[in-house]
Scaffold this active site. Structure first.
Site, mmCIF file in Angstrom:
data_model
loop_
_atom_site.group_PDB
_atom_site.id
_atom_site.type_symbol
_atom_site.label_atom_id
_atom_site.label_comp_id
_atom_site.label_asym_id
_atom_site.label_seq_id
_atom_site.Cartn_x
_atom_site.Cartn_y
_atom_site.Cartn_z
ATOM 1 N N LYS A 1 -111.683 3.081 9.901
ATOM 2 C CA LYS A 1 -112.983 2.241 9.361
ATOM 3 C C LYS A 1 -112.848 2.511 8.142
ATOM 4 O O LYS A 1 -112.890 1.649 7.144
ATOM 5 C CB LYS A 1 -113.853 2.636 10.534
ATOM 6 C CG LYS A 1 -115.348 1.136 9.659
ATOM 7 C CD LYS A 1 -116.121 1.823 10.960
ATOM 8 C CE LYS A 1 -117.606 1.253 10.333
ATOM 9 N NZ LYS A 1 -118.358 0.908 10.968
ATOM 10 N N GLU B 1 -108.311 13.630 7.779
ATOM 11 C CA GLU B 1 -107.303 13.707 9.079
ATOM 12 C C GLU B 1 -106.064 12.513 9.017
ATOM 13 O O GLU B 1 -104.611 12.674 9.154
ATOM 14 C CB GLU B 1 -107.622 14.106 10.343
ATOM 15 C CG GLU B 1 -108.957 15.396 10.242
ATOM 16 C CD GLU B 1 -110.190 15.364 10.117
ATOM 17 O OE1 GLU B 1 -110.403 14.492 9.338
ATOM 18 O OE2 GLU B 1 -110.591 16.110 11.185
ATOM 19 N N GLY C 1 -117.834 3.148 14.976
ATOM 20 C CA GLY C 1 -116.651 3.668 14.924
ATOM 21 C C GLY C 1 -116.423 4.226 16.563
ATOM 22 O O GLY C 1 -115.136 3.673 17.182
ATOM 23 N N ARG C 2 -117.178 4.254 17.454
ATOM 24 C CA ARG C 2 -116.860 5.294 18.578
ATOM 25 C C ARG C 2 -117.498 3.479 20.048
ATOM 26 O O ARG C 2 -117.534 3.712 21.102
ATOM 27 C CB ARG C 2 -118.387 5.711 19.291
ATOM 28 C CG ARG C 2 -119.244 5.804 18.993
ATOM 29 C CD ARG C 2 -120.283 7.083 18.959
ATOM 30 N NE ARG C 2 -121.771 7.064 18.203
ATOM 31 C CZ ARG C 2 -121.690 7.283 16.961
ATOM 32 N NH1 ARG C 2 -120.887 6.786 15.703
ATOM 33 N NH2 ARG C 2 -123.471 6.564 16.533
ATOM 34 N N GLU D 1 -122.174 11.508 20.092
ATOM 35 C CA GLU D 1 -122.683 11.426 19.047
ATOM 36 C C GLU D 1 -123.435 10.026 18.314
ATOM 37 O O GLU D 1 -124.078 9.907 17.613
ATOM 38 C CB GLU D 1 -120.980 10.366 18.375
ATOM 39 C CG GLU D 1 -121.099 10.933 16.758
ATOM 40 C CD GLU D 1 -119.935 10.381 16.356
ATOM 41 O OE1 GLU D 1 -118.610 9.465 16.496
ATOM 42 O OE2 GLU D 1 -118.698 11.237 15.364
ATOM 43 N N HIS E 1 -111.899 22.592 42.945
ATOM 44 C CA HIS E 1 -111.157 23.701 43.333
ATOM 45 C C HIS E 1 -111.170 24.591 41.775
ATOM 46 O O HIS E 1 -110.589 25.529 41.415
ATOM 47 C CB HIS E 1 -109.860 23.202 43.231
ATOM 48 C CG HIS E 1 -109.257 22.904 44.052
ATOM 49 N ND1 HIS E 1 -109.207 23.260 45.995
ATOM 50 C CD2 HIS E 1 -109.334 21.164 44.509
ATOM 51 C CE1 HIS E 1 -109.450 21.622 46.197
ATOM 52 N NE2 HIS E 1 -109.257 20.744 45.923
ATOM 53 N N LYS F 1 -118.056 18.373 7.250
ATOM 54 C CA LYS F 1 -116.862 17.805 6.449
ATOM 55 C C LYS F 1 -117.189 18.438 4.810
ATOM 56 O O LYS F 1 -115.578 18.549 4.318
ATOM 57 C CB LYS F 1 -116.963 16.077 6.352
ATOM 58 C CG LYS F 1 -116.252 15.403 7.836
ATOM 59 C CD LYS F 1 -116.668 13.818 6.843
ATOM 60 C CE LYS F 1 -116.796 13.175 8.801
ATOM 61 N NZ LYS F 1 -116.734 11.904 8.666
#
Ligand code: G6P
Length: 547
Positions: free
Chosen positions: A206, A212, A267-268, A353, A384, A512
């Site tokens: 975005k 990254e 973004g999310r 977030e 389990h 960041k």
């Protein structure tokens, strides 16, 4: 706006909590044969059984009073109509416009965003068709066989997890791969198996500024140029999705190859935009549209159902009940569906977030808890492993069990066994096993009283552990869209009640900035180490890694 703990309905809930906190669900069920009917609701294709919660009818009424006093309905309407509810970034929040199937306009600053949304969907549709039918080809004239989707956070989790969730709907002949982490191991392994001539690279960011994603794209570009591709061929192979068109073109993206998104999509919350292109490429545009249709179904339910039957609102207030009154710090998601195994990680970003906040938009620090830790994993595997702590640990962990009634693959009685485990777990969590029951069992086995006294407490299940059971007919694209939007709106409801801005994420910024400062120090030994002794020592250790 008053803080949540100053609301009248909060005070009422607090006294009510003192009255009911020791009630056991076992007794609530025994007293009321209609409990399931009273505490279940439907939202389009989603069925919610919330009867296994530590609530009475009065609790429900008081929780909904809280939602009303916090103005959940007004704020919901504001979000859908373009109010700038993301105040710290001065933005509207309109992921719902991305799935608006009505003819209604959606205005931001007096401008209808719908023509742009529709035009982008049309561009995506045409692009997907060209890739699928081979009209769009690689630089040697061959049809694309692979897509490498590069992105992180909201530009990764949605596309990856939903593509995985809908694997049975995958189109043949095109494989979509995802890379997010800057850890070179990931891009290394993925590039190693990709054919340069027939790989389409789709970078999603975005901001077009995420370290990254930029690094992985540059590495992929080098790989492309070192393995047969030329600069002129890049436009055929590299596409991107971004709201920062300027940065994308400066980076070298061909303007025709940029799919837009907008600052009013977080973004999310963005998988419904062109960020969802990997989903459309993997599953076909019709299935991507069905996913969007599902979200629209849930939007309509959220907008129109009275709070008493409003599934996202009910889930939201139940979460508040456990977090702010019982002190629960986490919430577990247990999809009993192999394809939904990544879903908890998706909701983890969405919820944590959005609601991991500690101040109000008007500058007040909060003196109460907000978003919980979201975690989970697929059933029955978790039974389990970590379910032990949910059953007998010392912390209260409300659970959402998610279960499609029909399997994607009916194979003998696998699905009945899966469902029996799912429903059986909710029952065990609710009813538990009393010390009397345990002692009676041991007495039948002939143990002495002394032996029984020692072992019994270890075998007791307190029970009274809350869970929601969320059912759908089958995990179709449309049902998945409904499920995702249900959680989006649940998070919204909670954010409104807590009086926070669920749509910014300033908490990710400090790391960041410091990370960039550390990178400079790692790469240039002449920079003085002026930080704390721990960080200095870690940098020193890395600097000397070849010594
Ligand atoms: O899409 P991008 O701008 O590259 O952002 C990718 C992600 O990184 C940020 O750090 C945020 O925490 C996420 O909300 C966002 O989705």
């Amino acid at each position: 706006m008053a803080l949540f703990t100053q609301l009248k309905s909060y005070q009422a809930l607090q006294s009510h909590f003192e009255e009911v906190k020791n009630e056991h669900m076992r007794d609530l069920f025994a007293k009321d044969a209609d409990r399931f009917t009273k505490f279940s609701a439907k939202a389009c294709g989603i069925e919610l059984d919330y009867s296994k919660n530590r609530i009475t009818e009065k609790t429900k009424a008081l929780l909904l009073d809280l939602a009303r006093e916090a103005k959940v309905e007004e704020k919901r309407d504001g979000m859908f109509t373009g109010a700038r509810i993301n105040t710290s970034e001065d933005r509207a929040v309109l992921h719902t416009a991305l799935r608006n199937k009505s003819d209604n306009e959606v205005l931001v600053d007096g401008q209808d965003v719908m023509p742009e949304v529709r035009a982008t969907l049309a561009k995506m549709k045409a692009f997907v068709a060209e890739v699928h039918d081979g009209t769009r080809k690689g630089y040697t004239g061959k049809q694309f066989t692979d897509v490498l989707a590069i992105g992180i956070g909201g530009s990764f989790l949605g596309p990856k997890i939903m593509t995985e969730a809908l694997k049975p709907y995958k189109v043949e002949g095109l494989n979509v791969h995802f890379v997010a982490n800057v850890d070179g191991a990931h891009i290394h392994d993925v590039l190693a198996k990709l054919p340069v001539e027939t790989t389409l690279v789709l970078m999603s960011s975005k901001s077009f500024g995420t370290q990254e994603t930029l690094k992985n794209t540059l590495t992929t570009k080098e790989w492309f140029l070192n393995n047969g591709g030329t600069f002129e061929d890049i436009a055929k192979h590299f596409m991107c999705v971004s709201s920062n068109i300027k940065a994308a073109t400066e980076f070298g993206m061909d303007e025709d190859n940029i799919f837009p998104m907008w600052d009013w999509v977080g973004g999310r919350y963005s998988l419904w935009s062109a960020i969802g292109l990997p989903i459309a490429l993997a599953l076909g545009f019709d299935n991507f549209e069905a996913l969007i249709d599902g979200a629209y179904d849930m939007d309509q339910h959220f907008l129109s159902a009275p709070l008493e039957e409003n599934v996202p609102a009910l889930l939201g207030v139940l979460g508040v009940w456990y977090i702010n009154f019982f002190g629960a710090q986490s919430h577990v998601l247990l999809p009993y569906d192999h394809y939904l195994r990544g879903f908890p990680a998706y909701v983890q970003q969405l919820d944590m977030e959005s609601n991991g906040k500690s101040a109000t938009p008007t500058g007040d620090y909060l003196d109460y808890a907000t978003g919980p830790v979201i975690w989970g994993g697929e059933g029955t595997n978790g039974q389990h492993a970590f379910h032990q702590l949910i059953h007998q640990g010392q912390v209260l962990i409300p659970a959402d069990f998610i279960m499609p009634i029909h399997s994607q693959h009916e194979m003998s009685n696998h699905h009945a066994m899966l469902a029996s485990n799912c429903f059986g777990q909710t029952q065990a969590l609710m009813q538990g096993k009393t010390v009397e029951q345990v002692k009676a069992e041991f007495a039948d086995k002939g143990l002495t009283d002394a032996e029984i006294e020692k072992v019994a407490p270890q075998k007791v299940f307190e029970g009274n552990k809350p869970s929601n059971t969320i059912l759908m007919e089958k995990l179709t694209p449309r049902a998945l869209g409904q499920l995702i939007a249900m959680y989006e709106h649940k998070v919204f409801v909670q954010g409104v009640i807590w009086g926070i801005n669920s749509f910014d994420q300033w908490g990710v910024e400090l790391g960041k900035v410091l990370g960039n400062d550390v990178l400079a120090k790692l790469e240039d030994s002449s920079i003085e180490l002026d930080g704390d002794s721990s960080t200095n020592a870690l940098i020193e250790r890395f600097r000397n890694r070849n010594a």
